[in-house]
Design a protein around this motif. Structure first.
Motif, PDB file in Angstrom:
ATOM      1  N   MET A 138      44.085  29.995  31.884  1.00  0.00           N
ATOM      2  CA  MET A 138      44.293  29.689  33.297  1.00  0.00           C
ATOM      3  C   MET A 138      44.498  30.948  34.137  1.00  0.00           C
ATOM      4  SD  MET A 138      44.094  26.427  33.793  1.00  0.00           S
ATOM      5  CE  MET A 138      44.935  26.233  35.361  1.00  0.00           C
ATOM      6  N   ILE A 139      45.284  31.898  33.612  1.00  0.00           N
ATOM      7  CA  ILE A 139      45.697  33.036  34.433  1.00  0.00           C
ATOM      8  C   ILE A 139      44.756  34.233  34.281  1.00  0.00           C
ATOM      9  CG2 ILE A 139      47.569  34.667  34.881  1.00  0.00           C
ATOM     10  CD1 ILE A 139      49.493  32.434  33.903  1.00  0.00           C
ATOM     11  N   ALA A 140      44.440  34.621  33.036  1.00  0.00           N
ATOM     12  CA  ALA A 140      43.576  35.786  32.831  1.00  0.00           C
ATOM     13  C   ALA A 140      42.109  35.447  33.076  1.00  0.00           C
ATOM     14  CB  ALA A 140      43.766  36.338  31.423  1.00  0.00           C
ATOM     15  N   LEU A 141      41.651  34.350  32.483  1.00  0.00           N
ATOM     16  CA  LEU A 141      40.246  33.976  32.627  1.00  0.00           C
ATOM     17  C   LEU A 141      39.999  33.208  33.925  1.00  0.00           C
ATOM     18  CD1 LEU A 141      37.476  34.031  31.245  1.00  0.00           C
ATOM     19  CD2 LEU A 141      38.050  31.840  30.177  1.00  0.00           C
ATOM     20  N   GLY A 142      40.870  32.253  34.220  1.00  0.00           N
ATOM     21  CA  GLY A 142      40.676  31.412  35.401  1.00  0.00           C
ATOM     22  C   GLY A 142      41.168  32.003  36.698  1.00  0.00           C
ATOM     23  N   GLN A 143      41.923  33.120  36.643  1.00  0.00           N
ATOM     24  CA  GLN A 143      42.392  33.814  37.848  1.00  0.00           C
ATOM     25  C   GLN A 143      43.222  32.894  38.758  1.00  0.00           C
ATOM     26  OE1 GLN A 143      40.737  37.352  38.771  1.00  0.00           O
ATOM     27  NE2 GLN A 143      41.052  37.089  36.587  1.00  0.00           N
ATOM     28  N   SER A 144      43.975  31.963  38.140  1.00  0.00           N
ATOM     29  CA  SER A 144      44.674  30.948  38.931  1.00  0.00           C
ATOM     30  C   SER A 144      45.726  31.528  39.873  1.00  0.00           C
ATOM     31  CB  SER A 144      45.324  29.918  37.997  1.00  0.00           C
ATOM     32  OG  SER A 144      46.269  30.529  37.143  1.00  0.00           O
ATOM     33  N   LYS A 145      46.379  32.625  39.483  1.00  0.00           N
ATOM     34  CA  LYS A 145      47.411  33.203  40.343  1.00  0.00           C
ATOM     35  C   LYS A 145      46.831  34.141  41.396  1.00  0.00           C
ATOM     36  CE  LYS A 145      51.516  34.077  38.626  1.00  0.00           C
ATOM     37  NZ  LYS A 145      52.622  34.640  37.814  1.00  0.00           N
ATOM     38  N   MET A 146      45.601  34.603  41.180  1.00  0.00           N
ATOM     39  CA  MET A 146      44.968  35.492  42.158  1.00  0.00           C
ATOM     40  C   MET A 146      44.721  34.773  43.470  1.00  0.00           C
ATOM     41  SD  MET A 146      44.495  38.656  41.280  1.00  0.00           S
ATOM     42  CE  MET A 146      43.437  39.005  42.669  1.00  0.00           C
ATOM     43  N   LYS A 195      46.269  32.621  45.064  1.00  0.00           N
ATOM     44  CA  LYS A 195      47.393  32.303  45.934  1.00  0.00           C
ATOM     45  C   LYS A 195      47.278  33.064  47.250  1.00  0.00           C
ATOM     46  CE  LYS A 195      50.814  30.991  42.439  1.00  0.00           C
ATOM     47  NZ  LYS A 195      52.150  31.296  41.847  1.00  0.00           N
ATOM     48  N   ARG A 196      46.579  34.203  47.188  1.00  0.00           N
ATOM     49  CA  ARG A 196      46.237  34.936  48.408  1.00  0.00           C
ATOM     50  C   ARG A 196      44.710  34.838  48.521  1.00  0.00           C
ATOM     51  NH1 ARG A 196      50.383  40.030  49.083  1.00  0.00           N
ATOM     52  NH2 ARG A 196      52.239  38.981  48.278  1.00  0.00           N
ATOM     53  N   PRO A 197      44.205  33.889  49.297  1.00  0.00           N
ATOM     54  CA  PRO A 197      42.790  33.499  49.229  1.00  0.00           C
ATOM     55  C   PRO A 197      41.786  34.620  49.435  1.00  0.00           C
ATOM     56  CG  PRO A 197      44.054  31.928  50.528  1.00  0.00           C
ATOM     57  CD  PRO A 197      44.963  33.072  50.257  1.00  0.00           C
ATOM     58  N   ILE A 198      41.987  35.472  50.439  1.00  0.00           N
ATOM     59  CA  ILE A 198      40.991  36.511  50.727  1.00  0.00           C
ATOM     60  C   ILE A 198      40.853  37.462  49.552  1.00  0.00           C
ATOM     61  CG2 ILE A 198      40.404  38.469  52.208  1.00  0.00           C
ATOM     62  CD1 ILE A 198      41.754  37.012  54.520  1.00  0.00           C
ATOM     63  N   ALA A 199      41.971  38.062  49.148  1.00  0.00           N
ATOM     64  CA  ALA A 199      41.933  38.996  48.019  1.00  0.00           C
ATOM     65  C   ALA A 199      41.521  38.275  46.744  1.00  0.00           C
ATOM     66  CB  ALA A 199      43.301  39.651  47.833  1.00  0.00           C
ATOM     67  N   GLY A 200      41.981  37.023  46.584  1.00  0.00           N
ATOM     68  CA  GLY A 200      41.692  36.264  45.368  1.00  0.00           C
ATOM     69  C   GLY A 200      40.211  35.986  45.193  1.00  0.00           C
ATOM     70  N   VAL A 201      39.569  35.494  46.249  1.00  0.00           N
ATOM     71  CA  VAL A 201      38.133  35.174  46.165  1.00  0.00           C
ATOM     72  C   VAL A 201      37.313  36.442  45.956  1.00  0.00           C
ATOM     73  CG1 VAL A 201      36.157  34.308  47.456  1.00  0.00           C
ATOM     74  CG2 VAL A 201      38.328  33.053  47.507  1.00  0.00           C
ATOM     75  N   THR A 259      49.268  47.065  31.663  1.00  0.00           N
ATOM     76  CA  THR A 259      48.464  46.017  32.276  1.00  0.00           C
ATOM     77  C   THR A 259      48.596  45.987  33.792  1.00  0.00           C
ATOM     78  OG1 THR A 259      48.861  44.681  30.288  1.00  0.00           O
ATOM     79  CG2 THR A 259      47.903  43.541  32.142  1.00  0.00           C
ATOM     80  N   CYS A 260      49.609  46.644  34.329  1.00  0.00           N
ATOM     81  CA  CYS A 260      49.875  46.586  35.773  1.00  0.00           C
ATOM     82  C   CYS A 260      48.638  46.952  36.588  1.00  0.00           C
ATOM     83  CB  CYS A 260      51.028  47.513  36.142  1.00  0.00           C
ATOM     84  SG  CYS A 260      51.418  47.510  37.907  1.00  0.00           S
ATOM     85  N   THR A 261      48.294  46.096  37.540  1.00  0.00           N
ATOM     86  CA  THR A 261      47.107  46.294  38.380  1.00  0.00           C
ATOM     87  C   THR A 261      47.412  47.127  39.625  1.00  0.00           C
ATOM     88  OG1 THR A 261      47.444  44.358  39.767  1.00  0.00           O
ATOM     89  CG2 THR A 261      46.356  43.999  37.662  1.00  0.00           C
ATOM     90  N   GLU A 262      48.700  47.413  39.845  1.00  0.00           N
ATOM     91  CA  GLU A 262      49.151  48.169  41.016  1.00  0.00           C
ATOM     92  C   GLU A 262      48.743  47.490  42.325  1.00  0.00           C
ATOM     93  OE1 GLU A 262      48.048  52.288  40.782  1.00  0.00           O
ATOM     94  OE2 GLU A 262      48.664  52.473  38.688  1.00  0.00           O
ATOM     95  N   CYS A 263      48.614  46.164  42.280  1.00  0.00           N
ATOM     96  CA  CYS A 263      48.187  45.435  43.477  1.00  0.00           C
ATOM     97  C   CYS A 263      49.294  45.364  44.525  1.00  0.00           C
ATOM     98  CB  CYS A 263      47.731  44.026  43.107  1.00  0.00           C
ATOM     99  SG  CYS A 263      49.044  42.968  42.442  1.00  0.00           S
ATOM    100  N   GLY A 264      50.549  45.503  44.089  1.00  0.00           N
ATOM    101  CA  GLY A 264      51.666  45.516  45.021  1.00  0.00           C
ATOM    102  C   GLY A 264      52.148  44.160  45.475  1.00  0.00           C
ATOM    103  N   ARG A 265      51.625  43.092  44.881  1.00  0.00           N
ATOM    104  CA  ARG A 265      52.096  41.766  45.274  1.00  0.00           C
ATOM    105  C   ARG A 265      53.585  41.614  44.968  1.00  0.00           C
ATOM    106  NH1 ARG A 265      47.608  37.065  44.326  1.00  0.00           N
ATOM    107  NH2 ARG A 265      45.785  38.176  45.122  1.00  0.00           N
ATOM    108  N   CYS A 266      54.010  42.188  43.845  1.00  0.00           N
ATOM    109  CA  CYS A 266      55.421  42.094  43.455  1.00  0.00           C
ATOM    110  C   CYS A 266      56.320  42.768  44.486  1.00  0.00           C
ATOM    111  CB  CYS A 266      55.632  42.720  42.078  1.00  0.00           C
ATOM    112  SG  CYS A 266      55.000  44.410  41.918  1.00  0.00           S
ATOM    113  N   THR A 267      55.925  43.972  44.909  1.00  0.00           N
ATOM    114  CA  THR A 267      56.728  44.717  45.872  1.00  0.00           C
ATOM    115  C   THR A 267      56.728  44.037  47.235  1.00  0.00           C
ATOM    116  OG1 THR A 267      56.369  46.821  44.719  1.00  0.00           O
ATOM    117  CG2 THR A 267      56.929  46.942  47.058  1.00  0.00           C
ATOM    118  N   SER A 268      55.610  43.411  47.605  1.00  0.00           N
ATOM    119  CA  SER A 268      55.519  42.783  48.928  1.00  0.00           C
ATOM    120  C   SER A 268      56.420  41.563  49.063  1.00  0.00           C
ATOM    121  CB  SER A 268      54.072  42.394  49.231  1.00  0.00           C
ATOM    122  OG  SER A 268      53.641  41.325  48.412  1.00  0.00           O
TER     123      SER A 268
END
Length: 442
Positions: A52-60, A62-68, A309-318
């Motif tokens: 669901m999470i790694a292959l399906g990108q389900s958590k990505m 949650k922020r539609p623009i960046a996710g898509v 594994t950290c992607t440095e996307c900064g979602r955590c910090t935001s």
């Protein structure tokens, strides 16, 4: 392609994949510097997480623009590299479009690859714009200055170059097919590159053939270069997101682990039949050498896998409330610092022939300050937000544990609270006899 070209191509593959293998071994060794932790339970839930999470990108999403956009790049990059198999076979045996015998299926695949390549180009241009022109807050954070910011842009440039070379390679191939040149048989559909092919009009067939071969060689060299750059980049998550989501903690967020040695001691204290003065047998398996963590070797291997594994996307910090209120804490920086220190330890081991020589440096203080650690509210917002199930909080809590249990270095307010609990049975400073007075208040 002549025999010498085949040999050169084979050498290129050996160097590219050989160096990649060396880096993978180094990566595994560094992760295994961490302490053992059992993550073999509930395999069905773990497989589901990974799917669901790694292959399906389900958590990505949650922020539609960046996710898509990320899904387009992710799917495009993975699927387009299926053609790498054809390139390898062609390069080793001197064939050209060896899978062309698949006919309409081959045309469908090449056509799909081209559309995805175009969409990837659009997506990465948007990513570059968001980072460098719009400058979203989470990409303008101080912890992304210098090398991390450059790395993110390097990846974008890599993807632009690789997708452009792919389309130019197909465009020149399509032009040569239409010209009926030698072995450039009619094969594949080119919904994007056929719009590019007119740029070769007016050139000689020999010139276009040279360009087609140049694009082909540069494309495979670019892929091998990118593959080996991954180890030094935040894009290592392309490979590690799968094991990271599989081995993620399945316990409810907010449930912390207890040290067995401390739990055993507390149970002994609460046992009315136990003799507090009697010598207790020592179980070496439950007596830690150190409480908590001050350096990367004190963390467990899953936490070290998290760091890589950290992607440095900064979602955590935001979403971090401490960071939002101006505190120094950035969960992304916690992960980046852990990875940087782990890499430093790895280089130390390499330099000293497989043995770590103490270097008077540690994760605590040299990479992560106590100010950052105590700013954390332990709310788990960073864990919830991470698109690949990384837990900066687990590292923060282990380092806090070291500060409290090994150094007695908790902030004054926390020390006062723990003293009150010890003396008064409550966090507040009043006599135990007054604890129930509140019930008499109107």
């Amino acid at each position: 392609m002549n025999f010498l070209d085949n040999i050169f191509f084979a050498i290129l593959l050996l160097i590219g994949f050989g160096y990649f293998t060396i880096n993978v071994k180094k990566l595994i060794r560094n992760i295994n510097l961490g302490k053992e932790v059992n993550r073999k339970d509930n395999s069905s839930a773990r497989w589901k997480n990974m799917a669901m999470i790694a292959l399906g990108q389900s958590k990505m999403v949650k922020r539609p623009i960046a996710g898509v956009l990320h899904i387009i790049v992710y799917v495009g990059f993975v699927i387009i590299n299926i053609e790498l198999l054809e390139i390898i076979i062609d390069g080793l045996f001197g064939t050209h479009r060896v899978f062309a015998f698949m006919g309409s299926l081959y045309s469908f695949l090449i056509g799909s690859f081209e559309i995805l390549a175009f969409l990837v180009l659009v997506a990465v241009v948007v990513f570059w714009t968001r980072r460098n022109i719009v400058k979203l807050n989470r990409f303008a954070n101080p912890d992304l200055k210098g090398a991390p910011k450059k790395d993110a842009n390097y990846i974008i440039y890599f993807e632009i170059v690789l997708m452009t070379l792919f389309l130019l390679m197909n465009a020149s191939d399509f032009w040569l097919q239409q010209a009926g040149v030698s072995h450039y048989i009619q094969a594949g559909a080119f919904p994007v590159s056929h719009f590019i092919s007119p740029i070769f009009n007016g050139m000689s067939e020999t010139s276009v053939m040279m360009l087609e071969r140049s694009f082909w060689w540069l494309h495979i060299i670019g892929i091998l270069t990118f593959l080996n750059y991954l180890y030094y980049s935040k894009h290592l998550h392309i490979l590690l997101a799968f094991p990271n989501t599989y081995y993620a903690d399945l316990n409810p967020k907010g449930q912390f682990d207890n040290l067995e040695s401390v739990t055993k001691e507390v149970k002994l204290m609460m046992d009315p039949n136990a003799d507090p003065f009697a010598a207790q047998p020592v179980d070496e398996n439950t007596v830690p050498g150190k409480f908590g963590a001050s350096d990367v070797q004190d963390l467990n291997w899953v936490q070290l896998l998290n760091a890589y594994t950290c992607t440095e996307c900064g979602r955590c910090t935001s979403v971090c409330p401490a960071n939002e209120t101006g505190k120094k804490l950035s969960p992304r920086k916690i992960m980046m610092a852990t990875r940087d220190r782990l890499e430093e330890v790895g280089r130390n081991i390499d330099k000293n022939k497989g043995v770590f020589i103490p270097d008077n440096v540690s994760l605590l203080n040299d990479y992560i300050t106590t100010e950052e650690l105590w700013a954390c509210t332990s709310c788990n917002a960073c864990v919830e937000e991470c698109p690949v199930n990384i837990s900066p909080l687990s590292i923060i809590m282990d380092m806090r544990r070291y500060l409290v249990m090994e150094q007695g270095a908790a902030p004054q307010s926390i020390n006062a609270m723990m003293t009150n609990i010890e003396n008064n049975g409550a966090p507040w400073q009043y006599n135990q006899m007054d604890r129930l007075n509140w019930k008499d208040e109107n």
